[in-house]
Design a protein around this motif. Structure first.
Motif, PDB file in Angstrom:
ATOM      1  N   GLY A  40       0.836  -1.159  -0.079  1.00  0.00           N
ATOM      2  CA  GLY A  40       0.080   0.028   0.143  1.00  0.00           C
ATOM      3  C   GLY A  40       0.796   1.224  -0.108  1.00  0.00           C
ATOM      4  N   THR A  41       1.891   1.380   0.760  1.00  0.00           N
ATOM      5  CA  THR A  41       2.744   2.464   0.906  1.00  0.00           C
ATOM      6  C   THR A  41       3.586   2.805  -0.518  1.00  0.00           C
ATOM      7  OG1 THR A  41       3.324   1.936   3.165  1.00  0.00           O
ATOM      8  CG2 THR A  41       4.439   3.796   2.172  1.00  0.00           C
ATOM      9  N   ASP A  42       3.939   1.641  -1.101  1.00  0.00           N
ATOM     10  CA  ASP A  42       4.465   1.863  -2.572  1.00  0.00           C
ATOM     11  C   ASP A  42       3.403   2.345  -3.495  1.00  0.00           C
ATOM     12  OD1 ASP A  42       6.747   1.055  -4.275  1.00  0.00           O
ATOM     13  OD2 ASP A  42       5.322  -0.389  -5.117  1.00  0.00           O
ATOM     14  N   ILE A  43       2.277   1.846  -3.524  1.00  0.00           N
ATOM     15  CA  ILE A  43       1.299   2.253  -4.430  1.00  0.00           C
ATOM     16  C   ILE A  43       1.046   3.749  -4.079  1.00  0.00           C
ATOM     17  CG2 ILE A  43      -0.984   2.130  -4.872  1.00  0.00           C
ATOM     18  CD1 ILE A  43      -0.854  -0.988  -4.103  1.00  0.00           C
ATOM     19  N   LEU A  44       1.003   4.121  -2.943  1.00  0.00           N
ATOM     20  CA  LEU A  44       0.491   5.596  -2.587  1.00  0.00           C
ATOM     21  C   LEU A  44       1.682   6.417  -3.081  1.00  0.00           C
ATOM     22  CD1 LEU A  44      -0.926   7.911  -1.361  1.00  0.00           C
ATOM     23  CD2 LEU A  44       0.148   7.314   0.913  1.00  0.00           C
ATOM     24  N   ALA A  45       3.024   6.146  -2.614  1.00  0.00           N
ATOM     25  CA  ALA A  45       4.193   6.910  -3.074  1.00  0.00           C
ATOM     26  C   ALA A  45       4.419   7.133  -4.605  1.00  0.00           C
ATOM     27  CB  ALA A  45       5.411   6.376  -2.661  1.00  0.00           C
ATOM     28  N   ARG A  46       4.014   6.144  -5.377  1.00  0.00           N
ATOM     29  CA  ARG A  46       4.045   6.168  -6.713  1.00  0.00           C
ATOM     30  C   ARG A  46       2.961   6.850  -7.404  1.00  0.00           C
ATOM     31  NH1 ARG A  46       8.046   2.855  -8.622  1.00  0.00           N
ATOM     32  NH2 ARG A  46       8.700   1.276  -6.983  1.00  0.00           N
ATOM     33  N   ALA A  47       1.706   6.945  -6.999  1.00  0.00           N
ATOM     34  CA  ALA A  47       0.734   7.657  -7.219  1.00  0.00           C
ATOM     35  C   ALA A  47       1.058   9.203  -6.910  1.00  0.00           C
ATOM     36  CB  ALA A  47      -0.732   7.220  -6.444  1.00  0.00           C
ATOM     37  N   LEU A  48       1.610   9.379  -5.622  1.00  0.00           N
ATOM     38  CA  LEU A  48       1.917  10.908  -5.408  1.00  0.00           C
ATOM     39  C   LEU A  48       2.937  11.343  -6.110  1.00  0.00           C
ATOM     40  CD1 LEU A  48       1.564  13.177  -3.611  1.00  0.00           C
ATOM     41  CD2 LEU A  48       3.299  12.208  -2.082  1.00  0.00           C
ATOM     42  N   GLY A  49       4.087  10.553  -6.570  1.00  0.00           N
ATOM     43  CA  GLY A  49       4.944  10.865  -7.422  1.00  0.00           C
ATOM     44  C   GLY A  49       4.569  11.300  -8.850  1.00  0.00           C
ATOM     45  N   GLU A  50       3.394  10.625  -9.473  1.00  0.00           N
ATOM     46  CA  GLU A  50       2.858  10.700 -10.824  1.00  0.00           C
ATOM     47  C   GLU A  50       1.930  12.265 -10.789  1.00  0.00           C
ATOM     48  OE1 GLU A  50       0.818   7.586 -12.445  1.00  0.00           O
ATOM     49  OE2 GLU A  50       2.484   6.111 -11.943  1.00  0.00           O
ATOM     50  N   ALA A  51       1.537  12.382  -9.520  1.00  0.00           N
ATOM     51  CA  ALA A  51       0.483  13.578  -9.471  1.00  0.00           C
ATOM     52  C   ALA A  51       1.561  14.787  -9.363  1.00  0.00           C
ATOM     53  CB  ALA A  51      -0.338  13.360  -8.139  1.00  0.00           C
ATOM     54  N   MET A  88      10.927  10.298   2.175  1.00  0.00           N
ATOM     55  CA  MET A  88      10.634   8.828   2.521  1.00  0.00           C
ATOM     56  C   MET A  88       9.248   8.678   2.793  1.00  0.00           C
ATOM     57  SD  MET A  88      12.092   7.191   5.903  1.00  0.00           S
ATOM     58  CE  MET A  88      11.752   7.685   7.448  1.00  0.00           C
ATOM     59  N   ALA A  89       8.628   7.694   2.470  1.00  0.00           N
ATOM     60  CA  ALA A  89       7.027   7.410   2.845  1.00  0.00           C
ATOM     61  C   ALA A  89       6.985   6.149   3.936  1.00  0.00           C
ATOM     62  CB  ALA A  89       6.535   7.087   1.556  1.00  0.00           C
ATOM     63  N   VAL A  90       6.732   6.437   5.087  1.00  0.00           N
ATOM     64  CA  VAL A  90       6.598   5.404   6.161  1.00  0.00           C
ATOM     65  C   VAL A  90       5.237   5.357   6.520  1.00  0.00           C
ATOM     66  CG1 VAL A  90       9.008   5.610   6.722  1.00  0.00           C
ATOM     67  CG2 VAL A  90       7.527   7.048   7.803  1.00  0.00           C
ATOM     68  N   VAL A  91       5.048   4.188   6.984  1.00  0.00           N
ATOM     69  CA  VAL A  91       3.679   3.733   7.944  1.00  0.00           C
ATOM     70  C   VAL A  91       3.805   4.002   9.463  1.00  0.00           C
ATOM     71  CG1 VAL A  91       3.028   2.386   6.228  1.00  0.00           C
ATOM     72  CG2 VAL A  91       4.301   1.323   8.149  1.00  0.00           C
ATOM     73  N   MET A 117       1.515  14.451   6.811  1.00  0.00           N
ATOM     74  CA  MET A 117       0.611  13.251   6.908  1.00  0.00           C
ATOM     75  C   MET A 117      -0.124  13.088   5.691  1.00  0.00           C
ATOM     76  SD  MET A 117       0.233  10.665   9.066  1.00  0.00           S
ATOM     77  CE  MET A 117       0.431  11.498  10.702  1.00  0.00           C
ATOM     78  N   LEU A 118      -0.011  11.863   5.180  1.00  0.00           N
ATOM     79  CA  LEU A 118      -0.839  11.726   4.105  1.00  0.00           C
ATOM     80  C   LEU A 118      -1.984  11.029   3.859  1.00  0.00           C
ATOM     81  CD1 LEU A 118       2.558  10.493   1.877  1.00  0.00           C
ATOM     82  CD2 LEU A 118       1.340  12.923   1.892  1.00  0.00           C
ATOM     83  N   THR A 119      -2.106   9.658   4.505  1.00  0.00           N
ATOM     84  CA  THR A 119      -3.382   8.918   4.461  1.00  0.00           C
ATOM     85  C   THR A 119      -3.264   8.465   5.830  1.00  0.00           C
ATOM     86  OG1 THR A 119      -1.959   6.866   3.553  1.00  0.00           O
ATOM     87  CG2 THR A 119      -2.884   8.543   2.162  1.00  0.00           C
ATOM     88  N   ARG A 120      -4.764   7.749   6.193  1.00  0.00           N
ATOM     89  CA  ARG A 120      -5.120   7.092   7.362  1.00  0.00           C
ATOM     90  C   ARG A 120      -5.172   5.796   6.556  1.00  0.00           C
ATOM     91  NH1 ARG A 120     -10.670   6.416  10.965  1.00  0.00           N
ATOM     92  NH2 ARG A 120     -11.244   4.868   9.201  1.00  0.00           N
ATOM     93  N   ASN A 121      -4.584   4.763   7.488  1.00  0.00           N
ATOM     94  CA  ASN A 121      -4.547   3.227   6.800  1.00  0.00           C
ATOM     95  C   ASN A 121      -5.444   2.527   7.891  1.00  0.00           C
ATOM     96  OD1 ASN A 121      -2.730   3.612   5.008  1.00  0.00           O
ATOM     97  ND2 ASN A 121      -1.024   2.550   5.782  1.00  0.00           N
ATOM     98  N   THR A 122      -6.774   2.076   7.379  1.00  0.00           N
ATOM     99  CA  THR A 122      -7.655   1.266   8.013  1.00  0.00           C
ATOM    100  C   THR A 122      -7.254   0.081   7.696  1.00  0.00           C
ATOM    101  OG1 THR A 122      -9.589   2.894   7.936  1.00  0.00           O
ATOM    102  CG2 THR A 122      -9.925   0.569   8.082  1.00  0.00           C
TER     103      THR A 122
END
Length: 318
Positions: A40-51, A88-91, A117-122
């Protein structure tokens, strides 16, 4: 007396000040994800980089440096130059590690700069569809009747803690099995190699279309919009069961506040774009954008919580 020329030259004499006052970025930015690719963190990081890419003169390059529950990649970032070109993006386990690992070569708060802070992880409890239970009460009955049949996967200290805490609350033995990423955990759940696993909505969502896994509970006090039909653990009879993680964007220690705020401004712009938010929704990611100071406050609060839990002996040691 300090001359005007000396004042003008001052930023060049102080690297951090010079970085803060110059444009950012001046070269490609390395965004370290200290976990395996595909989670999930990798997915988010790549989506943010593209945005961010259309708004920056240089790209965001995601680099996976997995190992030791995120410690290897985090240590590398802690030693990087605080010029904004290594982030870095960390949980939330980044903070928790201090209290569950025997030793780590940095302080997870003092040795980093909070950027956002980027997201909440349920966290969701995924189960193999081949198993006969569909909720917590039937899981509890099965676990007690079959004490050696179940194990629960986790990818870091938080998901391991949630799994062990649930087992304790239902009076069952459900051993923890460690995975390097949520994608790997979910692959084993879908294949029937792992009975259960706590992971993020982002890691679970891509696998739901297979029909070979089901979500039977969420870890927070409120339901997640990504699986609105799934009841919380609290709703299924276990009171005060409310745990969630987060993903934060951090930089090395001693990054100037003005630089952190500048980077946050770019991130804020990305989070304001409907297309980016729609993509997060499609990926099963819950946005929870907070500025540097608020991110730091949240990390400090969790540090106090996990310190108390460690003192009480309720945290899993790794």
């Amino acid at each position: 007396m300090i001359s005007k020329r000396s004042l003008l030259a001052l930023p060049a004499l102080i690297p951090g000040l010079a970085s803060a006052q110059s444009a950012w970025p001046q070269r490609p930015v390395r965004l370290v994800v200290p976990y395996a690719a595909g989670g999930g963190t990798d997915i988010l990081a790549r989506a943010l980089g593209e945005a961010l890419r259309p708004h920056l003169p240089f790209p965001i390059v995601v680099e996976n440096r997995a190992g030791a529950s995120g410690v290897i990649g985090s240590e590398a970032v802690s030693r990087a130059e605080p010029d904004g070109h290594t982030l870095m993006a960390v949980v939330s386990t980044h903070v928790m590690n201090k209290h569950v690992l025997n030793a780590i070569p940095f302080d997870p708060i003092a040795d980093f700069t909070s950027v956002a802070m980027l997201t909440r992880n349920t966290m969701v409890l995924a189960a193999s569809a081949t198993l006969p239970f569909t909720d917590i009460p039937s899981l509890a009955a099965f676990a007690r009747a079959n004490p050696t049949r179940l194990s629960s996967g986790g990818t870091e200290a938080l998901s391991s803690f949630i799994g062990l805490e649930l087992a304790r609350r239902i009076g069952a033995e459900i051993p923890d099995v460690q995975y390097r990423a949520g994608s790997q955990l979910m692959t084993d759940v879908v294949a029937g190699n792992l009975p259960l696993g706590w992971t993020s909505t982002a890691s679970a969502t891509p696998h739901m279309s297979t029909g070979r896994a089901r979500i039977i509970a969420v870890s927070t006090a409120t339901r997640t919009p990504f699986f609105p039909e799934v009841k919380t653990v609290i709703e299924q009879g276990i009171p005060d069961f409310d745990f969630s993680g987060w993903v934060a964007l951090l930089g090395p220690k001693a990054m100037p506040d003005t630089l952190a705020q500048r980077i946050y401004g770019h991130v804020e712009r990305a989070f304001a774009e409907p297309n980016f938010l729609a993509r997060l929704t499609a990926l099963g990611i819950e946005p929870d954008l907070r500025a540097p100071a608020a991110c730091l406050d949240a990390m400090r609060r969790e540090d106090r919580i996990w310190a108390a839990a460690s003192a009480a002996g309720t945290l899993p040691k790794q």
